[in-house]
Write a protein that holds these residues in place. Sequence first.
Motif, short mmCIF file in Angstrom:
data_model
loop_
_atom_site.label_atom_id
_atom_site.label_comp_id
_atom_site.label_asym_id
_atom_site.label_seq_id
_atom_site.Cartn_x
_atom_site.Cartn_y
_atom_site.Cartn_z
N GLY A 92 -75.13 5.86 -53.94
CA GLY A 92 -76.56 5.86 -53.64
C GLY A 92 -76.76 5.61 -52.15
N ARG A 93 -75.88 6.18 -51.35
CA ARG A 93 -75.86 5.90 -49.92
C ARG A 93 -76.75 6.90 -49.18
NH1 ARG A 93 -71.47 3.54 -46.68
NH2 ARG A 93 -71.18 4.53 -44.67
N PRO A 94 -77.58 6.44 -48.24
CA PRO A 94 -78.42 7.38 -47.49
C PRO A 94 -77.53 8.38 -46.72
CG PRO A 94 -78.96 5.10 -46.91
CD PRO A 94 -77.76 5.05 -47.80
N GLU A 140 -65.61 -6.28 -43.32
CA GLU A 140 -65.30 -4.94 -42.85
C GLU A 140 -64.78 -4.93 -41.42
OE1 GLU A 140 -68.09 -6.12 -43.97
OE2 GLU A 140 -68.55 -5.09 -45.85
N SER A 141 -64.12 -3.82 -41.09
CA SER A 141 -63.48 -3.67 -39.77
C SER A 141 -64.51 -3.70 -38.63
CB SER A 141 -62.74 -2.33 -39.72
OG SER A 141 -63.64 -1.26 -39.92
N THR A 142 -64.03 -4.06 -37.47
CA THR A 142 -64.81 -3.91 -36.23
C THR A 142 -64.94 -2.41 -35.96
OG1 THR A 142 -63.74 -5.90 -35.36
CG2 THR A 142 -64.82 -4.44 -33.75
N THR A 175 -77.77 9.52 -43.99
CA THR A 175 -77.76 9.25 -42.54
C THR A 175 -76.67 8.24 -42.15
OG1 THR A 175 -79.43 7.60 -43.05
CG2 THR A 175 -80.20 9.69 -42.16
N ASN A 176 -75.92 7.74 -43.13
CA ASN A 176 -74.94 6.67 -42.85
C ASN A 176 -73.52 7.25 -42.87
OD1 ASN A 176 -73.55 4.29 -42.61
ND2 ASN A 176 -74.51 3.28 -44.38
N PRO A 177 -72.86 7.37 -41.70
CA PRO A 177 -71.56 8.05 -41.64
C PRO A 177 -70.45 7.24 -42.31
CG PRO A 177 -72.07 7.01 -39.54
CD PRO A 177 -73.28 6.84 -40.39
N GLU A 213 -57.00 -4.18 -46.18
CA GLU A 213 -56.96 -5.59 -45.81
C GLU A 213 -58.36 -6.16 -45.61
OE1 GLU A 213 -56.98 -3.11 -43.86
OE2 GLU A 213 -56.73 -3.57 -41.73
N THR A 214 -59.37 -5.29 -45.40
CA THR A 214 -60.73 -5.78 -45.15
C THR A 214 -61.51 -5.89 -46.46
OG1 THR A 214 -61.52 -3.53 -44.73
CG2 THR A 214 -60.80 -4.84 -42.82
N VAL A 215 -61.82 -4.75 -47.05
CA VAL A 215 -62.53 -4.67 -48.33
C VAL A 215 -61.97 -3.46 -49.09
CG1 VAL A 215 -64.65 -5.69 -47.36
CG2 VAL A 215 -64.43 -3.20 -47.45
N VAL A 260 -63.17 7.24 -41.73
CA VAL A 260 -62.05 8.06 -42.20
C VAL A 260 -60.75 7.29 -41.97
CG1 VAL A 260 -60.78 10.20 -41.80
CG2 VAL A 260 -63.29 10.22 -41.85
N HIS A 261 -59.93 7.23 -43.04
CA HIS A 261 -58.68 6.47 -43.01
C HIS A 261 -57.50 7.42 -42.90
CE1 HIS A 261 -61.70 3.83 -44.67
NE2 HIS A 261 -60.91 2.79 -44.49
N VAL A 262 -56.57 7.05 -42.05
CA VAL A 262 -55.38 7.87 -41.81
C VAL A 262 -54.15 6.95 -41.80
CG1 VAL A 262 -56.47 9.79 -40.57
CG2 VAL A 262 -55.88 7.69 -39.33
O1 TXA Z 1 -63.27 -2.25 -43.18
C1 TXA Z 1 -63.83 -1.16 -43.28
O2 TXA Z 1 -64.17 -0.49 -42.30
C2 TXA Z 1 -64.07 -0.63 -44.70
C3 TXA Z 1 -62.74 -0.32 -45.36
C4 TXA Z 1 -62.87 0.34 -46.69
O3 TXA Z 1 -61.95 0.43 -44.48
N1 TXA Z 1 -64.92 0.52 -44.67
C5 TXA Z 1 -66.24 0.45 -44.39
O4 TXA Z 1 -66.89 1.64 -44.46
O5 TXA Z 1 -66.80 -0.59 -44.12
P1 TXA Z 1 -68.49 1.76 -44.53
O6 TXA Z 1 -68.75 3.16 -44.91
O7 TXA Z 1 -69.03 0.76 -45.47
O8 TXA Z 1 -68.94 1.55 -43.04
C6 TXA Z 1 -69.28 2.65 -42.25
C7 TXA Z 1 -69.96 2.18 -41.01
C8 TXA Z 1 -71.26 2.90 -40.77
O9 TXA Z 1 -72.32 2.29 -41.44
C9 TXA Z 1 -71.42 2.80 -39.26
O10 TXA Z 1 -71.91 1.52 -38.95
C10 TXA Z 1 -69.97 2.89 -38.78
O11 TXA Z 1 -69.16 2.49 -39.86
N2 TXA Z 1 -69.61 4.28 -38.43
C11 TXA Z 1 -68.81 5.14 -39.10
N3 TXA Z 1 -68.72 6.32 -38.46
C12 TXA Z 1 -69.47 6.22 -37.35
C13 TXA Z 1 -69.80 7.11 -36.29
N4 TXA Z 1 -69.32 8.35 -36.23
N5 TXA Z 1 -70.63 6.67 -35.33
C14 TXA Z 1 -71.14 5.41 -35.37
N6 TXA Z 1 -70.86 4.52 -36.37
C15 TXA Z 1 -70.05 4.92 -37.34
#
Ligand code: TXA
Length: 340
Positions: free
Chosen positions: A64-66, A190-192, A68-70, A41-43, A73-75
């Motif tokens: 090409g993601r660093p 993206e999600s909060t 260091t960027n976590p 529903e977000t992206v 996880v979707h469930v």
């Molecule tokens: O809406 C969303 O959240 C979308 C859809 C696809 O679900 N996903 C998304 O994932 O935006 P991504 O990988 O683009 O965003 C990941 C971000 C990280 O950059 C960080 O800011 C935060 O989520 N994050 C994830 N795991 C974390 C953790 N263990 N500790 C702190 N921040 C975390």
Amino acid sequence: MSAERRQVNPGVPADKLPPVTDIDRAVQLLKAGRLVAFPTETVYGLGADATNPAAIERIYRTKGRPPTNPLIVHVPSIDAARRCVTDWPEIASRLAGHFWPGPLTIVLPKSPVIPDNATAGLKTVGLRVPNHPLALHLLRAFDGPLAAPSANRSTHVSPTTAQHVREEFPHPADEPALILDGGPCTIGIESTVLDLSTGTPTILRPGQIGPDQLEPLIGPVRQPAQTSTAATPATSPGQQEIHYAPRTKTFRFDTSQRGMILPDDNGIIVLSPLRIYKEWGSIIAMPNDPVEYAQHLYAVLRKLDLMNLQTIYIEMPPNQPQWAALRDRITRATRPLPKI
Ligand code: TXA
Ligand code: MG
């Protein structure tokens, strides 16, 4: 075909589901360590088996993601989320019960089920149940957690349609091995992200669900300063200054800086949330409502990026809580107007 579709997920109208064969194929590919893009529903997310370190590695390589960027996880359910963590506090139950499926990611201490490279070496994992029939259908059929960052190349604008994902990754022989099309995303940003692993719950990334909705349920929520700069390191991994950005040179400006924008600059486009400046040439008037604005922001940025403009100027939306997530994304997509 429709009988076959109905059989797979009785809760969703048959015409909202892709053919069974697409989900089957997606599950096979994911089990084999390949990447499958899917709608939420977000992206759109770029999904991989969250228990498979090689598949996780493929996400980082493809985007090409660093490292260091976590990843998030979707469930498909609260039970499935609990299997990914070592601690499930009572406030997690309250939040998940209220907001899942939905655009809230909660960060908790991770269990060994989730490999270290999925969380960039952090001891915590971000989890959410997405609110999209196709995503839920896929997650149930896969029967395991899916790591899925937004399905774009690192730092670029997130995709809100399947076509956006194809444009990000144009070579069919490469990853993602399959793109599931679930139509345009209804939320659009993206999600909060809410960290529950430390004392006070802390918003690491603002989204449509803000403190006004969280605090009645769980008490005070911290929201640190929005954007890190080159000089001040990120408070949360992945919160880089430039992210979600078009490739065209893009500036943001406050309403008070209107006079600094030159209308005859080749290819000016101004995005204005609240007003239309009739004296300027090329203007896109964005919706006044933040929910509608979010639905369109990334699609508009992508369209502008294809127009070979010299510059894009974006007016900042008002400094009010309901615009916080959009101000965050626009700030990350742009640079401040240069001083003249
Ligand atoms: O809406 C969303 O959240 C979308 C859809 C696809 O679900 N996903 C998304 O994932 O935006 P991504 O990988 O683009 O965003 C990941 C971000 C990280 O950059 C960080 O800011 C935060 O989520 N994050 C994830 N795991 C974390 C953790 N263990 N500790 C702190 N921040 C975390
Ligand atoms: Mg992203």
